[in-house]
Scaffold this active site. Structure first.
Site, PDB file in Angstrom:
ATOM      1  N   ASP A 471       0.826  -1.211   0.000  1.00 47.57           N
ATOM      2  CA  ASP A 471       0.000   0.000   0.000  1.00 47.57           C
ATOM      3  C   ASP A 471       0.863   1.265   0.000  1.00 47.57           C
ATOM      4  O   ASP A 471       2.073   1.216   0.278  1.00 47.57           O
ATOM      5  CB  ASP A 471      -0.912  -0.036   1.231  1.00 47.57           C
ATOM      6  CG  ASP A 471      -2.277   0.561   0.948  1.00 47.57           C
ATOM      7  OD1 ASP A 471      -2.359   1.429   0.063  1.00 47.57           O
ATOM      8  OD2 ASP A 471      -3.247   0.174   1.618  1.00 47.57           O
ATOM      9  N   ASP A 539     -10.690   1.728  -3.371  1.00 46.81           N
ATOM     10  CA  ASP A 539     -11.207   1.300  -2.067  1.00 46.81           C
ATOM     11  C   ASP A 539     -12.720   1.208  -2.077  1.00 46.81           C
ATOM     12  O   ASP A 539     -13.330   0.879  -1.070  1.00 46.81           O
ATOM     13  CB  ASP A 539     -10.781   2.289  -0.976  1.00 46.81           C
ATOM     14  CG  ASP A 539      -9.415   1.942  -0.404  1.00 46.81           C
ATOM     15  OD1 ASP A 539      -8.884   0.874  -0.756  1.00 46.81           O
ATOM     16  OD2 ASP A 539      -8.874   2.737   0.382  1.00 46.81           O
TER      17      ASP A 539
END
Ligand code: GLA
Length: 741
Positions: A471, A539
């Protein structure tokens, strides 16, 4: 010399052969480069010209000289492969730089050209230049691959005998386009709404898109496309450019009244360099990131087909079936508890999950988003026996194990920040505001790099980890650190350090797969995809948003590299409520996974999810190797998207309605990508549950499609089209299409 079939040609500086025209051809594309006159020029890039003979190349050259306009330079303007002011180019130059304020007008001249043809089509043209004004040497390589994607690599070097440093301000790959490329498409977006398309006319001036976030960003231009007016998925002639780079970047489409040589306008891209970021001492070289261009005369799907083919031909492209994933994030967030996670693993194994990824929250001090980044050691307070018991539970149930990291970040509240405050990528005066409570770690610092590498590598070895979710959750702001006595901009070095880190981990752990994520889809580019196996597109697991985000992500990235997960009934990021069948349909046509908490799913829902998992296993080879096609519809609340097997024997189409629209009927809709001469059997796959309709009954022909299957000629499906049911919003129908003859 023509075509240069396998030949290597070296041209002494003073005698560039006047007859030298090189042609590269692949997959219906020709690139013709003329080496005459000191500076090479692209005579043609686009539709294949066929087997051009010497007469044709001479004619191309003869017709490449534009008019001398009023009130202009007294010689025809040239748009070379390395456009400069010397040639009368007043647009954005290929090279910008200086030596302490001097040597600002580059005048490259060709000194050497090598040409190679590849066996599978395409080949390369490698050019070298000397420059007596800038005092630099430069290289440019065109490579046309078998898919018809043209890569352009540029570099500039400060010779070892130079008396001063050369500062590079910019190095861009620019190609000229014809006047009919009149319309532009590129992308913008934000967290949870990545890759939102925007269209605009190709007007005079410069349409410049700059990513100054230390990564492409959620609003990345992604792919800049110029095309004939009103181009669509299946029609129009298009020229596209993508910067294969994960740091700062710049895309531009530029049009000057005087044109660009014999052409009319220009597209291009390059790294966006901050002032003083690249200072070449004598003997040093700057290699610009690869810029990829391609062309299509069959719309956006034609561009995608070329990029997908290129990616699928990579040596490291994942070829084994893509395992069904479960990611723990939306089920537990930071609430890590072995018993609960094992319960999730139980449900996961029952429905058919093949890989579990333990997301954020497992490392020291990480009880919420405020602390811990950089301390890549298992938190003993939450995991008293380490991750071993959970990893064993996952493996005992026949699944692979993956783990989340955010290696380029550092929490102010972490042992790493307390021990090494100087490892924060920030001005010496102190870091600015945190974002998501975190700063960026200066991994271009070899000590910080080594520590992160060793910590990750040790965990991968200890738990035999199959998969990393990598990430990167904030933009880089004031990305400088102390070097040579002052604050230096470091996005370039940071990006190269990231690439080294990924390469080194893969070399040490050859089986390891890596997913790239950046607050969802903030870093989706073909630079990072050279060394990763999946992108987390967003997301946002709300299928209405996701269907759009993935449609546009697929423009560049093939479905097998795009993660798509089943979210909760009420979306965690939009609060929209959607049916399970719709969420499953959207997650099916990529690298599928689950993000929702299976321990709260009803037995009925678990049965449907199990059936979906089986359908995914049945169809994944098709989904992960097929050609992506999209129908051009006037109604933008509806989508028909297909994936057609390489040989055309099978296809899966998803008919989706995102919202209502004034149109009551779809009219006859064409199924793109099918062969009009073939015959097909088409049936609705009902495993995902009922699809609710906004009509009394389906178009009559659908009765058989729902009830076991209907045979239809390709001419009807692909050319005339068929009326499709009017669905309620947030619904999708899956058509399984098999070729009969
Ligand atoms: C980012 C990712 C999410 C999740 C969280 C964890 O937002 O995109 O999928 O991993 O970080 O903090």
């Amino acid at each position: 010399m023509l075509n240069g079939e396998g030949a290597v040609q070296t041209l002494p500086a003073a005698e560039v052969a006047p007859a030298a025209v090189h042609v590269l051809r692949a997959a219906g594309i020709s690139l013709v480069v003329d080496l005459a006159g000191g500076m090479p020029r692209v005579l043609h890039w686009g539709a294949d010209l066929g087997d051009v003979d010497e007469r044709a190349t001479k004619a191309l050259r003869a017709t490449s000289v534009p008019a001398v306009l009023n009130n202009s330079p007294d010689v025809p303007r040239v748009f070379s492969v390395w456009p400069t002011e010397q040639d009368g180019w007043a647009g954005t130059p290929a090279q910008a730089g200086h030596r302490g304020g001097t040597a600002t007008t580059p005048r490259p001249r060709l000194v050497k050209a090598d040409v190679e043809s590849a066996h599978d089509g395409g080949g390369s043209i490698r050019l070298r230049f000397d420059d007596d004004v800038a005092g630099t040497r430069a290289r440019l390589t065109y490579r046309l691959d078998a898919a018809g994607v043209l890569s352009v690599d540029l570099s500039v070097e400060n010779p070892s005998d130079a008396a001063s440093a050369y500062l590079v301000d910019g190095l861009r790959a620019l190609v000229p386009l014809p006047d009919r490329a009149a319309e532009l498409l590129d992308f913008t977006g934000k967290w949870c709404r990545e890759r939102a398309p925007q269209r605009l006319p190709f007007s005079f001036g410069t349409h410049a898109r700059r990513a100054r976030r230390g990564k492409p960003g959620h609003d990345a231009p992604f792919l800049l496309v110029a095309g004939t007016p009103a181009f669509g998925f299946a029609h129009g002639e298009l020229w596209g450019v993508h910067l294969a780079w994960s740091g700062d970047g710049e895309y531009l489409a530029e049009r000057l009244p005087e044109g660009a040589g014999a052409q009319s306008r220009v597209i291009g891209a390059g790294e966006l360099l901050r002032s003083g970021e690249v200072v070449l001492q004598p003997g040093e070289r700057y290699d610009a990131p690869t810029v990829l261009f391609t062309w299509s005369d069959r719309g956006l799907d034609g561009l995608s087909a070329r990029f997908h083919r290129r990616l699928r031909a990579r040596r490291g492209h994942p070829r084994a079936p893509r395992p069904l994933v479960l990611n723990t994030w939306e089920a537990v967030y930071f609430d890590h508890d072995l018993e609960r996670l094992v319960e999730i693993a139980d449900r996961a194994a029952e429905v058919g999950v093949e890989r579990i990824v333990l997301d954020d929250g497992w490392f020291r001090g990480r009880r919420d988003a405020s602390a811990g980044l950089g301390d890549w050691l298992v938190d003993e307070r939450v995991w008293p026996d380490g991750l071993g018991p959970f990893v064993a539970a996952v493996r005992d149930r026949g699944m692979q194990f993956g783990l989340w990291f955010e290696p380029e970040m550092i929490s102010p509240d972490s042992d790493l920040a307390r021990d090494h405050p100087d490892w924060v990528l920030a001005p010496g005066q102190g870091a600015g505001a945190t974002a998501r409570n975190q700063h960026v770690l200066d991994i271009a610092n070899p000590d910080a790099y080594a520590l992160v590498l060793e910590r990750i590598s040790a965990l991968v070895a200890e738990y035999d980890i199959d998969y990393l979710k990598w990430d990167h959750n904030r933009d880089l702001v004031e990305p400088v650190a102390l070097r040579d006595g002052g604050d230096r901009p470091l996005v370039h070095d940071q990006t190269l350090a990231l690439y080294r880190l990924l390469d080194e981990l893969r070399a040490r752990h050859p089986r390891l797969e890596i997913e790239t994520c950046s607050g969802g889809g903030g870093r989706v580019d073909l630079g990072i995809l050279e060394r990763t196996d999946r992108v987390w597109a967003s997301d946002c697991n709300d299928p209405v948003e996701r269907a759009r985000i993935e449609r546009w992500t697929r423009l560049l990235v093939p479905p097998e590299l795009i993660g798509s997960h089943l979210g909760a009934h009420r979306s965690h990021t939009t609060s929209r409520e959607t049916d399970l069948s719709f969420r499953l349909a959207v997650a099916l046509t990529a690298h599928a996974g689950i993000e929702t908490d299976l321990t709260v799913s009803s037995p009925d829902d678990l049965r449907t999810i199990t059936a979906w998992a089986a359908l995914y296993r049945e169809l994944r080879e098709l989904i992960h190797t097929g050609d992506v096609v999209n129908a051009d519809l006037a109604d933008d609340a509806a989508m028909l998207t297909g994936i057609v097997a390489p040989g055309g024997e099978r296809a899966l189409f998803t008919w989706t309605r995102l919202a209502t629209s004034p149109d009551g009927q779809s009219g006859r809709v064409r199924f793109p990508g099918l062969d009009p001469r073939a015959h097909y059997r088409l049936r609705v796959r009902a495993e995902l549950g009922a699809t609710s309709r906004h009509e009394v009954s389906d178009p009559d022909w659908m009765r058989l499609a729902v009830d076991g299957g209907i045979e239809l000629p390709g001419a009807v499906l692909a050319v005339a089209g068929v009326p499709l049911p009017t669905l309620n919003p947030q619904q999708a129908l899956l058509f399984d299409v098999e070729r009969l003859a």
